[in-house]
Scaffold this motif. Structure first.
Motif, short mmCIF file in Angstrom:
data_model
loop_
_atom_site.label_atom_id
_atom_site.label_comp_id
_atom_site.label_asym_id
_atom_site.label_seq_id
_atom_site.Cartn_x
_atom_site.Cartn_y
_atom_site.Cartn_z
N SER A 168 -7.02 44.42 103.88
CA SER A 168 -7.81 43.61 102.96
C SER A 168 -8.60 44.52 102.02
O SER A 168 -8.67 45.73 102.22
N LEU A 169 -9.18 43.90 101.03
CA LEU A 169 -10.04 44.65 100.10
C LEU A 169 -11.21 45.28 100.86
O LEU A 169 -11.60 46.40 100.57
N ASN A 195 -10.45 48.59 102.45
CA ASN A 195 -10.41 49.71 101.51
C ASN A 195 -11.75 49.94 100.81
O ASN A 195 -11.80 50.59 99.77
N SER A 196 -12.80 49.40 101.39
CA SER A 196 -14.14 49.50 100.79
C SER A 196 -15.15 50.02 101.81
O SER A 196 -14.88 50.08 103.00
N ILE A 238 -9.12 38.82 100.49
CA ILE A 238 -8.23 39.38 99.46
C ILE A 238 -7.35 40.43 100.09
O ILE A 238 -7.83 41.46 100.57
N ARG A 239 -6.04 40.17 100.11
CA ARG A 239 -5.08 41.10 100.71
C ARG A 239 -4.87 42.27 99.76
O ARG A 239 -4.77 42.11 98.55
N GLU A 240 -4.82 43.45 100.35
CA GLU A 240 -4.58 44.66 99.57
C GLU A 240 -3.80 45.62 100.45
O GLU A 240 -4.31 46.09 101.47
N GLY A 241 -2.55 45.87 100.08
CA GLY A 241 -1.70 46.72 100.91
C GLY A 241 -1.50 46.09 102.27
O GLY A 241 -1.24 44.89 102.38
N ARG A 248 -14.77 50.41 91.61
CA ARG A 248 -14.85 50.33 93.06
C ARG A 248 -16.22 50.82 93.53
O ARG A 248 -16.41 51.09 94.70
N TRP A 301 -11.65 43.72 93.07
CA TRP A 301 -10.31 43.14 93.15
C TRP A 301 -9.45 43.55 91.95
O TRP A 301 -8.28 43.85 92.07
N THR A 302 -10.08 43.60 90.78
CA THR A 302 -9.34 43.94 89.56
C THR A 302 -9.33 45.43 89.27
O THR A 302 -8.78 45.86 88.28
N ASP A 303 -9.95 46.20 90.13
CA ASP A 303 -10.08 47.65 89.95
C ASP A 303 -10.82 48.00 88.65
O ASP A 303 -10.66 49.09 88.12
#
Length: 162
Positions: free
Chosen positions: A84-85, A88-89, A78-81, A15, A10-12
């Motif tokens: 969700s996270l 992107n994983s 967790i929303r990302e763009g 990854r 989440w905090t980069d």
């Protein structure tokens, strides 16, 4: 540990993470952790076709899958763009044995969750031809991480995940 992995993604901070619940011959005893289980995963995986070992073995496997569900739910929340996270994983979950009783390393129970930024079509069951090396999956994952390789371990090519 799973919460720390989510926080790191989440905090980069990173990854990339590797987490093993236990090594293949772990003596981890699940007595007191899982109701109805007296013993460890390794000893119960050698069930010798004894019915009394099936239920506790199944409960331990269920517990491991519940841990995966917990991780995936946290990543999904967790929303990302635009997603969700988890979208992107890539989360690889599995075992080095399909049947611990026989020490069978073929037809492994492997799950790959996430969409790797939209490069993986999710929600499918992919059955590979017999004797397909697991390293073929690793080649495909490395491609999606921006680290393409011609070969990895005993790979014979990349798996089609798109």
């Amino acid at each position: 540990m799973l919460d720390l992995i989510v926080l790191a993604f989440w905090t980069d901070a990173t990854r990339i993470s590797s987490f093993m619940f236990a090594n293949d011959v772990s003596g981890k005893n699940f007595t007191g952790l899982i109701p109805g289980v007296n013993g460890g995963h390794h000893e119960l995986s050698h069930h010798q076709d004894k019915a009394e070992k099936y239920e506790p073995y199944a409960k331990i496997n269920r517990w491991h899958n519940e841990q995966l569900a917990y991780l995936l739910d946290k990543l999904t929340a967790i929303r990302e763009g635009d997603g969700s996270l988890l979208d992107n994983s890539m989360i690889l979950f599995g075992s080095s044995m399909s049947d611990g009783n026989r020490h069978d390393p073929n037809n492994l129970p492997i799950l790959l969750a996430g969409r790797a930024g939209g490069t993986i079509q999710a929600g499918r069951h992919l059955a590979s031809p017999k004797n397909t090396p697991l390293c073929n999956l690793y080649v495909s994952m490395l491609e999606r991480m921006g680290t393409p390789v011609e070969a990895f371990g005993d790979s014979t090519g990349a798996l089609a995940l798109g």
